[in-house]
Design a protein around this motif. Structure first.
Motif: not given
Length: 441
Positions: A252-254, A282-283, A289-292, A317-320
């Motif tokens: 997923s991309s945000f 994370l909640s 490790k699955n979040v970048s 802007s920043q993509t997570i």
């Protein structure tokens, strides 16, 4: 004396004529040939095409729902209402909800310089039916739903492969006839087959009520002469194979976006907001490790009025990106972050953990399809498929997100009771394409 001379002259003439006839060859397939001055085989090269239309027995409707608004939460609720209306329309003509294929929901934001304007929520759908009347009825039902845009209705053949043999025979006969006529036009005859490149395809989807099966062949034949060659005739065919698999991993991309005239202030806002969003992610039990988070992008924004350009500020802007091990978790993630007005949902891509295994299965299917296609052309030329000479990867293997059906059960403990399970596509298409070259016997 004169009679003897005449007899000798006739005998010599007969011998000369016989020699000329032997030099021309007997014109049969498989007769020998000579090489041209540059070392290449003396040959005749022709191409031929043949296609035939068949009545379609499958119809596919591609359509989309597009919603605009300033309230993102309301957009999600409105999209769910539209989906329920689509499912109800499909049910009226006997199509279950599981057979309504959907792409992942995307939400975009349009900017009017410093202030945000509207959100755009978009989701694509696909429904297949077996009758033209059903397709027309479904189109009428969908047209009555607000915000549904029908892109096209396409026709297809379910049994297209079983009809290909007839088309291949027609195109091969056409090519052989053409080669014979060209040879005769210059006082020659065709010899054996040297090289064949053939392909036959059923049109995947057409816009009419009929679907065509098209075959193409490029044929090289020797000119019948007195030379000899032991070279094997070769046949080349192309094949493609596609297989859908249920995804077992989701990416997923945000995006977070802010605008401000002060560059340093923007960096602080992005850093702070990014940390808050990651905490939300994370909640849900997503491993860190699955979040970048990607690097922050900063661009200048300009206002153009009466031919003059005026600087109005910066946009940062920043993509997570987040990887989930289940569709339930991916859905929960979209539902949670979509409620933030400053977070955009760029979409979720379904993936496969056991990618190599799936690719191997598709390669196997593509190989079987290539051999079957080669046999069609060999049979049409009254020959047999021999040893494999070459196998060339034409496009490699690639995976694309495809329209995924609404599958799976709700996990109330994870999703909080009323999550939009249908905002995520859940299937992956694996494809293989290559060129097979075999000997003809």
């Amino acid at each position: 004396m004169g009679h003897k001379i005449s007899t000798i002259a006739i005998v010599v003439l007969v011998i000369v004529c016989a020699a000329l006839l032997l030099q021309r060859g007997d014109g049969k397939r498989g007769s020998s040939f000579v090489e041209s001055e540059d070392g290449e085989s003396a040959s005749i090269n022709v191409t031929a095409s043949y296609d035939k239309n068949f009545v379609a027995n499958e119809y596919q409707l591609d359509f989309a729902v597009e919603l605009y608004g300033t309230d993102k939460e309301k957009l999600f609720k409105d999209m769910e209402i539209r989906r329920d209306q689509i499912f109800a329309a499909a049910k009226q003509i006997g199509i279950s909800e599981e057979n309504v294929e959907q792409n992942s929901l995307k939400i975009e934001k349009s900017w009017d310089f410093v202030k945000s304007k509207n959100f755009l929520a978009e989701q694509n759908f696909k429904i297949s039916v077996s009758k033209k009347e059903s397709a027309d009825s479904l189109s009428d039902l969908l047209s009555a739903i607000s915000d549904v845009e029908i892109h096209r209705t396409k026709s297809a053949l379910k049994n297209g492969d079983s009809l290909q043999a007839e088309i291949v025979k027609k195109v091969c006969r056409k090519a052989l006839f053409k080669a014979d006529r060209y040879a005769e036009s210059v006082g020659e005859k065709t010899g054996r087959i040297l090289l064949v490149n053939g392909d036959v395809e059923t049109a995947k989807y057409n816009v009419a009520d009929s679907v065509s099966i098209n075959a193409d062949v490029s044929l090289s034949m020797a000119i019948a002469n007195s030379g000899e060659s032991d070279a094997k005739a070769l046949l080349s065919v192309r094949s493609k194979e596609f297989q859908k698999y249920i995804a077992d991993e989701f990416l997923s991309s945000f995006s977070i976006e802010f605008m401000d005239a002060d560059k340093q202030s923007l960096y602080k806002k992005i850093d702070q907001r990014s940390a808050e969003v990651i905490d939300q992610i994370l909640s849900l039990g997503v491993p860190e490790k699955n979040v970048s988070a990607e690097h922050i992008s900063l661009t200048k924004e300009w206002n153009f009025k009466q031919g003059e350009r005026k600087f109005v500020g910066y946009k940062a802007s920043q993509t997570i990106n987040v990887k989930s091990d289940s569709k339930d978790q991916a859905v929960a993630l979209v539902n949670l972050l979509a409620m933030n007005s400053d977070v955009l949902c760029n979409g979720t891509t379904p993936l496969l953990k056991n990618q190599e295994l799936r690719e191997a299965q598709v390669i196997q299917k593509a190989g079987e399809k290539s051999l079957a296609k080669a046999k069609l052309f060999a049979d049409a030329l009254d020959l047999k498929v021999g040893k494999t000479q070459k196998l060339t990867d034409e496009s490699g293997l690639f995976r694309t997100t495809v329209l995924g059906a609404h599958r799976g059960k709700y996990n109330d403990a994870l999703l909080g009771g009323g999550a939009l399970q249908s905002v995520i596509a859940d299937s992956v298409e694996v494809s293989a394409s290559f060129l097979l070259t075999v000997e003809l016997e």
